[in-house]
Design a protein around this motif. Structure first.
Motif, PDB file in Angstrom:
ATOM      1  N   ASP A 125      42.148  -5.197 -34.913  1.00 49.61           N
ATOM      2  CA  ASP A 125      43.526  -4.714 -34.812  1.00 49.61           C
ATOM      3  C   ASP A 125      44.526  -5.862 -34.939  1.00 49.61           C
ATOM      4  OD1 ASP A 125      42.720  -2.046 -34.429  1.00 49.61           O
ATOM      5  OD2 ASP A 125      42.399  -2.407 -32.296  1.00 49.61           O
ATOM      6  N   GLU A 136      48.648  -8.878 -40.860  1.00 51.17           N
ATOM      7  CA  GLU A 136      48.855  -8.622 -42.286  1.00 51.17           C
ATOM      8  C   GLU A 136      49.993  -7.640 -42.520  1.00 51.17           C
ATOM      9  OE1 GLU A 136      45.183  -7.565 -44.159  1.00 51.17           O
ATOM     10  OE2 GLU A 136      44.495  -9.654 -44.217  1.00 51.17           O
ATOM     11  N   PHE A 137      50.076  -6.594 -41.697  1.00 48.21           N
ATOM     12  CA  PHE A 137      51.169  -5.633 -41.825  1.00 48.21           C
ATOM     13  C   PHE A 137      52.527  -6.308 -41.621  1.00 48.21           C
ATOM     14  CE2 PHE A 137      48.211  -1.995 -41.392  1.00 48.21           C
ATOM     15  CZ  PHE A 137      48.784  -1.134 -42.310  1.00 48.21           C
ATOM     16  N   MET A 138      52.608  -7.209 -40.626  1.00 50.32           N
ATOM     17  CA  MET A 138      53.882  -7.854 -40.313  1.00 50.32           C
ATOM     18  C   MET A 138      54.293  -8.876 -41.355  1.00 50.32           C
ATOM     19  SD  MET A 138      54.999  -6.321 -37.707  1.00 50.32           S
ATOM     20  CE  MET A 138      54.147  -4.884 -38.354  1.00 50.32           C
ATOM     21  N   ALA A 163      44.757  -6.836 -38.630  1.00 44.21           N
ATOM     22  CA  ALA A 163      45.508  -5.826 -39.385  1.00 44.21           C
ATOM     23  C   ALA A 163      47.000  -5.914 -39.076  1.00 44.21           C
ATOM     24  CB  ALA A 163      44.981  -4.434 -39.048  1.00 44.21           C
ATOM     25  N   ARG A 164      47.345  -6.079 -37.815  1.00 40.24           N
ATOM     26  CA  ARG A 164      48.762  -6.156 -37.440  1.00 40.24           C
ATOM     27  C   ARG A 164      49.433  -7.364 -38.076  1.00 40.24           C
ATOM     28  NH1 ARG A 164      49.534  -4.141 -31.183  1.00 40.24           N
ATOM     29  NH2 ARG A 164      48.268  -2.258 -31.344  1.00 40.24           N
TER      30      ARG A 164
END
Length: 201
Positions: A169, A175-177, A172-173
Motif C-alpha cells: 500500500d 506512485e499515485f502521489m 502504491a500510494r
C-alpha cells in the motif's frame, strides 16, 4: 539535459534495525547496482546520499560506524558522497550546488525509504525545477505502525496489527502521489534499457 542518479540512504544503518526483516525489497542493492552501472557506462553522475543523526547513539549516529553504503555498493573515485540530517537530500546538504556544477537538470531517484526520504527528495527536487524519474523498484520500505500503536512493536507484532500500513500500500500510494505531479515512474529495465542520450559534457 544532463541526468544524475541519486542513491539515497542505502546504508548499513537499516540492516541494524529489527524491522529490516520486513523490508519490501531485500534485493535493493542489486537493483541500485544496475542503475549505477548504467549511469557510469553512459557518463551520468552518481551521487550518494547518507542519512546521519549525530550524537543520538542510534544506528544513524556516525560514531557507531553504520553510516556507510550497504555491502555490495561502492562509490567510485570522484563520485560525491554527501550526508544529510533532513528527510530530503537537498535541505541540509550541498546537493543543489553539486548538480548545478555538473549541469544536471534531470534526476533518477533510488534508495531507502520509498515514501520518506526518496519521495520527499522527489517532491523537493521537482519544486526546484528538476525533472524527476522515480524508480520504485530500486527503493524499499517497511510496514508502518498506526499512529496509536506502541513505539516498541516487534516485527511480528507490527504485522499482526490490522491497522499497520502494508508495504504494498505504501508503494502504491507513493506512485499515485508522485506520478503526473512530481515525477515519472519507471522500472529498472525501463531506465537501463533506454538509449542514453544525455551524458556529461
Amino acid at each position: 539535459m544532463t541526468t544524475a542518479l541519486l542513491v539515497i540512504d542505502v546504508q548499513e544503518s537499516f540492516r541494524r534495525q529489527p524491522i529490516w526483516s520486513l523490508t519490501s525489497n531485500p534485493d535493493i542493492v542489486g537493483a541500485v547496482n544496475r542503475l549505477v552501472e548504467h549511469a557510469r557506462a553512459n557518463g551520468q553522475p552518481v551521487i550518494w546520499v547518507l542519512h546521519t543523526a549525530p550524537g543520538t547513539g542510534g544506528v544513524f549516529d556516525p560514531a557507531l560506524g553504520h553510516v556507510r553504503p550497504m555491502a555490495g555498493l561502492a562509490p567510485a573515485a570522484g563520485e560525491p558522497v554527501i550526508t544529510k540530517t533532513s528527510h530530503n537530500a537537498f535541505t541540509t546538504t550541498n546537493l543543489q550546488q553539486l548538480l548545478t556544477e555538473r549541469g544536471v537538470r534531470k534526476l533518477i531517484i533510488s534508495g531507502i525509504r520509498t515514501e520518506q526520504c526518496c519521495e520527499t527528495t522527489a517532491r523537493v527536487g521537482s519544486d526546484l525545477g528538476y525533472r524527476i524519474t522515480f524508480v520504485t523498484e530500486a527503493t524499499t520500505t517497511n510496514p508502518i505502525a498506526h499512529r496509536d500503536a506502541p513505539e516498541d512493536l516487534t516485527p511480528e507484532e507490527l504485522l499482526a496489527d490490522p491497522r499497520t500500513l502494508r508495504t504494498e500500500d505504501i508503494l502504491a500510494r507513493t506512485e499515485f502521489m508522485l506520478a503526473g505531479r512530481f515525477a515519472t515512474i519507471r522500472t529498472v529495465d525501463e531506465v537501463t534499457g533506454a538509449p542514453a542520450l544525455e551524458t556529461v559534457g
